[in-house]
Enzyme design. Structure first.
Site, PDB file in Angstrom:
ATOM      1  N   LYS A  53       6.951   6.662  -5.109  1.00 21.53           N
ATOM      2  CA  LYS A  53       5.585   6.141  -5.001  1.00 21.53           C
ATOM      3  C   LYS A  53       5.515   4.725  -5.566  1.00 21.53           C
ATOM      4  CE  LYS A  53       3.613  10.749  -5.023  1.00 21.53           C
ATOM      5  NZ  LYS A  53       3.128  11.884  -5.802  1.00 21.53           N
ATOM      6  N   GLN A  97       0.616  13.541 -11.419  1.00 19.17           N
ATOM      7  CA  GLN A  97       1.745  14.192 -10.752  1.00 19.17           C
ATOM      8  C   GLN A  97       1.879  15.634 -11.242  1.00 19.17           C
ATOM      9  OE1 GLN A  97       3.803  12.721  -8.289  1.00 19.17           O
ATOM     10  NE2 GLN A  97       4.510  14.825  -8.073  1.00 19.17           N
ATOM     11  N   ASP A 120      -5.500  11.475  -4.386  1.00 20.53           N
ATOM     12  CA  ASP A 120      -4.709  12.648  -3.988  1.00 20.53           C
ATOM     13  C   ASP A 120      -5.573  13.672  -3.243  1.00 20.53           C
ATOM     14  OD1 ASP A 120      -2.026  13.015  -4.120  1.00 20.53           O
ATOM     15  OD2 ASP A 120      -1.968  13.604  -6.230  1.00 20.53           O
TER      16      ASP A 120
END
Ligand code: NAD
Length: 288
Positions: A53, A97, A120
């Site tokens: 990322k 994450q 997200d």
């Protein structure tokens, strides 16, 4: 001839589009979109995802703000970090994450992220907007599947789509994306799971089969109707390397189009994260 739905190539095209858009936004607004990524602990797969990322952000001109914390970081410290990031005007998107080390309440932390920074798409507000068919952030992997189909001119409208897997991060949001009455949707959707009695029968009835299960090679060629489209979301680390949830060799014999693993849905996920970060930037700058 079976079309291979090349996610690697498609994602590279999207990343190049994002790079151009970021440069234009930066020139006009004096700053680039910013993405804060929180990584707690040393889970090897998460470290790889976060590194990928960061690399994608750097290449696209998105400012990546990593927060790498020790595995023994406590809940209040993480909650304070999220409050700080929510309040920071340079941060457009916040990504936590997962999975987090045991003992941390990931749902509480996800719920604390400002919904306007939820790149997200896991916040209940984002999920609610998706369920209602309203604009909002879409979680990256399901959005990547939709984008890949669209870029190959595969229109789910009027088709029967069978999704194998009902997780909150893939199966469920994908069902909503495919069933809504918007462009790229309008499919008749069925969601299968561990209690589905005859998975083969359900899959054989589908024009589009999407596997998001976490069981290597579960969906085989004999479960695919000739000419169906097959999308494999699975990423399973096995002794033979990375494998999807679809048995590629046998499914390819039947499918009109199929995603490979690796190089299918996986690269699309990060490309969609970049797009979501631009969407968040525009939201914060008041751009339509
Ligand atoms: P999950 O474990 O949260 O959910 C799996 C789902 O599959 C469950 O709903 C379960 O009911 C169903 N299932 C399990 N075994 C089944 C069976 N035998 N028959 C029918 N249904 C069954 O998994 P997830 O997070 O949705 O991930 C699924 C796969 O997708 C994994 O391989 C994961 O690594 C991969 N994944 C890939 C990306 C990407 O970027 N490409 C992103 C997320 C997940």
């Amino acid at each position: 001839m079976t079309t291979i739905l090349d996610g690697k190539q498609t994602a590279a095209t999207i990343r190049a589009e994002v790079r151009e858009e970021v440069a234009a936004l930066q020139a006009e607004h004096g700053r680039a979109p910013g993405l804060a990524v929180i990584l707690v602990g040393e889970d090897p797969a998460s470290q790889v995802y976060v590194r990928n990322k960061e690399r994608a952000c750097a290449e696209a001109g998105v400012v990546s703000m990593p927060h790498k914390l020790a595995a023994d970081t406590d809940q209040p410290t993480l909650e304070q970090l999220i409050r700080d990031l929510n309040a920071d005007p340079a941060v457009d998107g916040i990504l936590l994450q997962l999975p987090l080390p045991k003992g941390l309440d990931s749902q509480k932390l996800l719920d604390m992220i400002d919904p306007d920074k939820d790149v997200d798409g896991f916040h209940p507000v984002s999920v609610g907007r998706l369920a209602l068919g309203l604009p909002g952030f879409r979680s990256c992997t399901p959005a990547g599947v939709m984008e890949l189909l669209s870029r190959y001119d595969i229109d789910p409208a009027g088709k029967k789509a069978v999704i194998v897997g009902r997780s909150n991060i893939v199966g469920k949001p994908l069902a909503l994306l495919l069933m809504q009455g918007w462009k790229g949707g309008n499919a008749t959707v069925e969601v299968c799971h561990t209690r589905t009695p005859d998975l083969k029968k359900e899959c054989l009835d589908a024009d589009i089969v999407i596997a998001a299960v976490g069981v290597p090679g579960l969906v085989t060629g004999e479960m695919i109707r000739p000419g169906a489209v097959v999308v494999d979301v699975g990423i399973n680390r096995t002794d033979e390397g990375l494998r999807g949830d679809v048995d590629f060799a046998s499914a390819r014999e039947k499918a009109s189009a199929i995603t490979p693993v690796p190089g299918g849905v996986g690269p699309m996920t990060i490309a969609m994260l970049l797009k979501n970060t631009i969407q968040a930037f525009k939201l914060h700058q008041g751009i339509d």
